[in-house]
Structure formats: structure tokens, C-alpha cells
Design a protein around this motif. Structure first.
Motif, mmCIF file in Angstrom:
data_model
loop_
_atom_site.group_PDB
_atom_site.id
_atom_site.type_symbol
_atom_site.label_atom_id
_atom_site.label_comp_id
_atom_site.label_asym_id
_atom_site.label_seq_id
_atom_site.Cartn_x
_atom_site.Cartn_y
_atom_site.Cartn_z
ATOM 1 N N UNK A 1 0.815 -1.213 0.000
ATOM 2 C CA UNK A 1 0.000 0.000 0.000
ATOM 3 C C UNK A 1 0.847 1.262 0.000
ATOM 4 N N UNK A 2 2.107 1.142 0.390
ATOM 5 C CA UNK A 2 3.010 2.288 0.271
ATOM 6 C C UNK A 2 3.280 2.601 -1.199
ATOM 7 N N UNK A 3 3.255 1.559 -2.055
ATOM 8 C CA UNK A 3 3.441 1.759 -3.495
ATOM 9 C C UNK A 3 2.118 1.957 -4.210
ATOM 10 N N UNK A 4 1.086 1.253 -3.742
ATOM 11 C CA UNK A 4 -0.226 1.275 -4.392
ATOM 12 C C UNK A 4 -1.263 1.647 -3.343
ATOM 13 N N UNK A 5 -1.460 2.928 -3.095
ATOM 14 C CA UNK A 5 -2.412 3.349 -2.058
ATOM 15 C C UNK A 5 -3.783 2.729 -2.276
ATOM 16 N N UNK A 6 -4.300 2.092 -1.221
ATOM 17 C CA UNK A 6 -5.608 1.456 -1.316
ATOM 18 C C UNK A 6 -5.565 0.074 -1.947
ATOM 19 N N UNK B 1 0.456 -21.408 -3.245
ATOM 20 C CA UNK B 1 -0.351 -20.213 -3.003
ATOM 21 C C UNK B 1 0.586 -19.060 -2.678
ATOM 22 N N UNK B 2 0.307 -17.902 -3.244
ATOM 23 C CA UNK B 2 1.155 -16.735 -3.011
ATOM 24 C C UNK B 2 0.297 -15.516 -2.683
ATOM 25 N N UNK B 3 0.879 -14.625 -1.857
ATOM 26 C CA UNK B 3 0.255 -13.324 -1.630
ATOM 27 C C UNK B 3 0.590 -12.444 -2.834
ATOM 28 N N UNK B 4 -0.423 -12.173 -3.653
ATOM 29 C CA UNK B 4 -0.225 -11.409 -4.877
ATOM 30 C C UNK B 4 -1.249 -10.285 -4.961
ATOM 31 N N UNK B 5 -0.986 -9.347 -5.855
ATOM 32 C CA UNK B 5 -1.899 -8.219 -6.038
ATOM 33 C C UNK B 5 -3.299 -8.723 -6.371
ATOM 34 N N UNK B 6 -4.288 -8.194 -5.664
ATOM 35 C CA UNK B 6 -5.673 -8.489 -6.003
ATOM 36 C C UNK B 6 -5.951 -7.859 -7.363
ATOM 37 N N UNK B 7 -6.403 -8.642 -8.358
ATOM 38 C CA UNK B 7 -6.624 -8.078 -9.699
ATOM 39 C C UNK B 7 -7.497 -6.831 -9.703
ATOM 40 N N UNK B 8 -8.438 -6.739 -8.757
ATOM 41 C CA UNK B 8 -9.322 -5.575 -8.732
ATOM 42 C C UNK B 8 -8.549 -4.294 -8.445
ATOM 43 N N UNK B 9 -7.413 -4.433 -7.750
ATOM 44 C CA UNK B 9 -6.575 -3.265 -7.470
ATOM 45 C C UNK B 9 -6.164 -2.586 -8.763
ATOM 46 N N UNK B 10 -5.786 -3.396 -9.761
ATOM 47 C CA UNK B 10 -5.284 -2.825 -11.004
ATOM 48 C C UNK B 10 -6.389 -2.612 -12.029
ATOM 49 N N UNK B 11 -7.614 -2.889 -11.612
ATOM 50 C CA UNK B 11 -8.738 -2.551 -12.472
ATOM 51 C C UNK B 11 -9.260 -1.158 -12.162
ATOM 52 N N UNK B 12 -8.616 -0.516 -11.191
ATOM 53 C CA UNK B 12 -9.005 0.839 -10.801
ATOM 54 C C UNK B 12 -8.133 1.848 -11.531
ATOM 55 N N UNK B 13 -8.704 2.951 -11.930
ATOM 56 C CA UNK B 13 -7.912 3.991 -12.580
ATOM 57 C C UNK B 13 -7.234 4.827 -11.503
ATOM 58 N N UNK C 1 -2.488 10.355 -11.707
ATOM 59 C CA UNK C 1 -1.113 10.408 -12.219
ATOM 60 C C UNK C 1 -0.078 10.324 -11.104
ATOM 61 N N UNK C 2 -0.384 10.897 -9.945
ATOM 62 C CA UNK C 2 0.567 10.883 -8.834
ATOM 63 C C UNK C 2 0.798 9.445 -8.348
ATOM 64 N N UNK C 3 -0.280 8.663 -8.255
ATOM 65 C CA UNK C 3 -0.159 7.279 -7.813
ATOM 66 C C UNK C 3 0.607 6.459 -8.848
ATOM 67 N N UNK C 4 0.302 6.664 -10.122
ATOM 68 C CA UNK C 4 1.006 5.946 -11.186
ATOM 69 C C UNK C 4 2.506 6.237 -11.118
ATOM 70 N N UNK C 5 2.855 7.490 -10.905
ATOM 71 C CA UNK C 5 4.267 7.870 -10.806
ATOM 72 C C UNK C 5 4.943 7.167 -9.638
ATOM 73 N N UNK C 6 4.229 7.057 -8.513
ATOM 74 C CA UNK C 6 4.784 6.394 -7.331
ATOM 75 C C UNK C 6 5.011 4.912 -7.603
ATOM 76 N N UNK C 7 4.066 4.279 -8.295
ATOM 77 C CA UNK C 7 4.195 2.854 -8.620
ATOM 78 C C UNK C 7 5.387 2.627 -9.535
ATOM 79 N N UNK C 8 5.542 3.482 -10.531
ATOM 80 C CA UNK C 8 6.631 3.306 -11.491
ATOM 81 C C UNK C 8 7.992 3.580 -10.864
ATOM 82 N N UNK C 9 8.018 4.426 -9.842
ATOM 83 C CA UNK C 9 9.289 4.745 -9.177
ATOM 84 C C UNK C 9 9.791 3.565 -8.354
#
Length: 224
Positions: A15-20, A35-47, A50-58
Motif C-alpha cells: 500500500x506504500x506503493x499502491x495506495x488502497x 499459493x502466493x500473496x499477490x496483487x488483487x486483480x481488482x486493485x489494477x482494475x481501478x484507474x 497520475x501521482x499514484x502511477x508515478x509512485x508505482x513506477x518509481x
């Protein structure tokens, strides 16, 4: 710290990289044992804005996906436990830790998950706990002392700066396996192409189909 503690710590890091964003314990489609702890697909179905996208890419949370090459190597190890049984194994650039976990479950004497990303090491520990596997973690190659029998590297060549590693790896272990879906001009001396398999990053990111083709290469130890 127990498995649940690692999982809670992992969610905070995500959540520090992907708020929420949320993580979910998910079974791999190609290897249902794991079994692995992985990103919930619904997380990346959200728009994201730009600030959050920049944080993820960093600081991309690579460990929150199980990449195609890791799935292929884990499946091969579980199908061929003699590759690792009774041996000291190193999973270099471990990400989620899937290869180290597969090696541990297949009977490795010691299975080491190594990654420069501290969050990936937390992920590997959380995922090992979720599968009842015992692994060791290492923050860098320099932290690993003593001989290694088998070294695995899954999709470690996504960064071109890692290409020089290929010539070094066979000096570190008796046997080296590299699984890669990114490099189409792989021609490193000493490596032999063993197989090609199909797999899709999970959760599915809708990547270019060429990244679903995983090539397996093997090399034997060479003198330092």
C-alpha cells in the motif's frame, strides 16, 4: 515474526506503493499446489491518478506478481524433485519467492531466496509461510557464503544492466538454470537452451504475447 505478521507487513509495503491496493492469497493457475500473496486483480482494475502511477513506477512492487518464468521454473522443480533434493539451492532475484519455495517443498537441503529489494524478501517469507516451506533469505549475493549446488534465475534479465551476471553465475554454482521471457537474442557462451514453455504472468497484466514464451537455459560450473 510468524507468517501472518509477514503478510501484514507485506500489505503495508504494497500500500506504500499502491495506495488502497489489496493483496490476496491466490493459487497459481499453472501449479495449483502453490499459493502466493499477490496483487488483487481488482486493485489494477481501478484507474489511478497520475501521482499514484508515478509512485508505482518509481518503486514497482514486482514481488506482487508471479512472473511467467518463475512459474515455469517452479513447475519444473516440483515435477523433477531430483534437481534439488538434498542440495543447497539459490533463487536469485527471487521476487515472490516462488522458485525458492518450490525447491524447499521438493526437498532441497537449504533453499535461499535472494533479492536486493527488501520488500521481496518479506514477500518470500510470507509466501513460504503460506505454503509450509522453510527458506532462508539473503539481501545480496555477497551475503551468501559457502558452496551452492544449484542456482536459479527467473526473469532476472528484464534489466539490461543484469546481462553481465550471466557470465558470473556459473562460477557460483555447480548448475545454473535461467528462465527468461524478455531477451530474444540470448547467446551467452556456456548456456544451452533446454526447452520453451508457455505461461502468463499472474495476475494477468495483459502483457505482449511474446512475454508468455519462456525459454529455459542451463549452464554448468566454470572455474573462477
Amino acid at each position: 515474526m510468524g507468517p501472518l505478521g509477514h503478510a501484514d507487513q507485506l500489505l503495508a509495503l504494497f500500500q506504500a506503493s499502491v495506495p488502497g491496493g489489496q493483496l490476496r492469497l491466490q493459487r497459481l493457475p499453472c501449479e495449483r499446489l502453490l499459493r502466493l500473496w499477490l496483487a488483487d486483480p481488482e486493485t489494477f482494475g481501478t484507474r489511478f491518478d497520475d501521482q499514484v502511477v508515478s509512485a508505482i513506477m518509481a518503486a514497482p512492487p514486482y514481488w506482487s506478481f508471479c512472473w511467467a518464468s518463475g512459474q515455469v521454473l517452479a513447475g519444473r522443480i516440483l515435477a523433477n524433485p531430483d534437481w534439488v533434493a538434498g542440495k543447497r539451492v539459490l533463487d536469485l532475484g527471487c521476487g515472490s519467492g516462488v522458485v525458492a519455495i518450490a525447491a524447499a517443498l521438493a526437498g532441497a537441503r537449504e533453499s535461499i531466496a535472494c533479492d536486493l529489494d527488501a520488500a521481496a524478501l518479506v514477500a518470500a517469507q510470507a509466501n513460504a509461510g503460506a505454503n509450509g516451506a522453510q527458506i532462508r533469505i539473503a539481501p545480496a549475493l555477497e551475503a551468501i557464503h559457502g558452496p551452492v549446488d544449484v542456482l536459479f534465475g527467473a526473469d532476472i534479465l528484464y534489466d539490461p544492466d543484469n546481462r553481465p551476471l550471466l557470465s558470473r553465475l556459473p562460477t557460483l554454482a555447480d548448475e545454473v538454470w535461467v528462465a527468461d521471457s524478455r531477451v530474444k537474442d540470448f547467446s551467452e557462451p556456456g548456456y544451452v537452451k533446454v526447452a520453451t514453455e508457455q505461461a502468463t504472468t499472474f495476475p494477468d497484466m495483459g502483457e505482449w504475447e511474446g512475454f508468455n514464451q519462456v525459454n529455459l537455459y542451463r549452464a554448468a560450473r566454470v572455474a573462477r
